[in-house]
Design an enzyme around this catalytic site. Structure first.
Site, PDB file in Angstrom:
ATOM      1  N   LYS A   9       0.948  -1.345   0.008  1.00 22.14           N
ATOM      2  CA  LYS A   9       0.153  -0.030  -0.389  1.00 22.14           C
ATOM      3  C   LYS A   9       1.082   1.195   0.001  1.00 22.14           C
ATOM      4  O   LYS A   9       1.594   1.412   0.933  1.00 22.14           O
ATOM      5  CB  LYS A   9      -0.890   0.035   1.202  1.00 22.14           C
ATOM      6  CG  LYS A   9      -1.684   1.288   1.407  1.00 22.14           C
ATOM      7  CD  LYS A   9      -2.379   1.340   2.843  1.00 22.14           C
ATOM      8  CE  LYS A   9      -3.339   2.659   2.906  1.00 22.14           C
ATOM      9  NZ  LYS A   9      -3.953   2.577   4.106  1.00 22.14           N
ATOM     10  N   GLY A  11       2.644   4.439   0.695  1.00 24.13           N
ATOM     11  CA  GLY A  11       2.591   5.498   1.827  1.00 24.13           C
ATOM     12  C   GLY A  11       2.689   4.837   3.263  1.00 24.13           C
ATOM     13  O   GLY A  11       2.691   5.133   3.980  1.00 24.13           O
ATOM     14  N   CYS A  12       2.551   3.241   3.272  1.00 23.07           N
ATOM     15  CA  CYS A  12       2.431   2.472   4.346  1.00 23.07           C
ATOM     16  C   CYS A  12       4.040   2.569   5.071  1.00 23.07           C
ATOM     17  O   CYS A  12       4.974   1.970   4.387  1.00 23.07           O
ATOM     18  CB  CYS A  12       2.113   0.969   4.106  1.00 23.07           C
ATOM     19  SG  CYS A  12       2.192  -0.142   5.661  1.00 23.07           S
ATOM     20  N   ALA A  13       4.221   2.940   6.035  1.00 24.75           N
ATOM     21  CA  ALA A  13       5.451   3.047   6.757  1.00 24.75           C
ATOM     22  C   ALA A  13       5.962   1.735   7.055  1.00 24.75           C
ATOM     23  O   ALA A  13       7.184   1.441   6.906  1.00 24.75           O
ATOM     24  CB  ALA A  13       5.328   3.808   8.201  1.00 24.75           C
ATOM     25  N   CYS A 127       0.579  -2.154   9.399  1.00 25.49           N
ATOM     26  CA  CYS A 127       0.974  -0.951   9.054  1.00 25.49           C
ATOM     27  C   CYS A 127       0.564   0.269  10.083  1.00 25.49           C
ATOM     28  O   CYS A 127      -0.057   0.150  10.818  1.00 25.49           O
ATOM     29  CB  CYS A 127       0.098  -0.431   7.934  1.00 25.49           C
ATOM     30  SG  CYS A 127       0.321   1.065   7.361  1.00 25.49           S
TER      31      CYS A 127
END
Length: 132
Positions: A9, A11-13, A127
């Site tokens: 996904k 932008g998922c850190a 996430c």
């Protein structure tokens, strides 16, 4: 060294940390957008293998957290169809090397599969953005 197709996904850190660990471990990562992939039952199902259906789902998905989707109450066919319609329900990342597919990021399992550097301490498939 493995060439890992890595569905994330954006932008998922946590996905970013997972990719960084794979790269630091000498693997090549071909990152793809999980949410934009045109999934079908035959392309998605192999990622879950023999795992129980409830483990196929992203527990941090708003629809799962709200109780709208009950992962323990659906059969495999229903789960796949729900995920095709709403890829946010899919446990991520999805990873493929050749014909071998996996869902989620358990460092011990990934280490047994392809090998990881020892810094895999706090990296999981949760996430950080979804947990907030």
């Amino acid at each position: 060294m493995a060439n890992v197709i890595f569905y994330e996904k954006p932008g998922c850190a946590s996905n970013a940390k997972q990719k960084a660990l794979l790269i630091a471990s000498g693997h090549q990562v071909d990152a793809r957008d999980l949410l934009k992939e045109p999934w079908s039952a035959s392309s998605l199902r192999p990622y879950f293998g023999a795992k129980p259906v409830h483990e196929w789902f992203n527990a941090a998905s708003p629809r799962v957290k709200s109780g709208e989707v009950k992962p323990g109450a659906v059969n495999p066919q229903e789960a796949i169809m729900m995920m095709i319609l709403d890829p946010g329900l899919i446990r991520r990342p999805l990873m493929r090397i050749g014909d071998h597919c996996e869902a989620g990021f358990d460092p011990a399992s990934v280490n047994r599969w392809i090998g990881l550097k020892s810094e895999a301490e706090e990296i999981s498939d949760r996430c950080a953005m979804d947990a907030a």
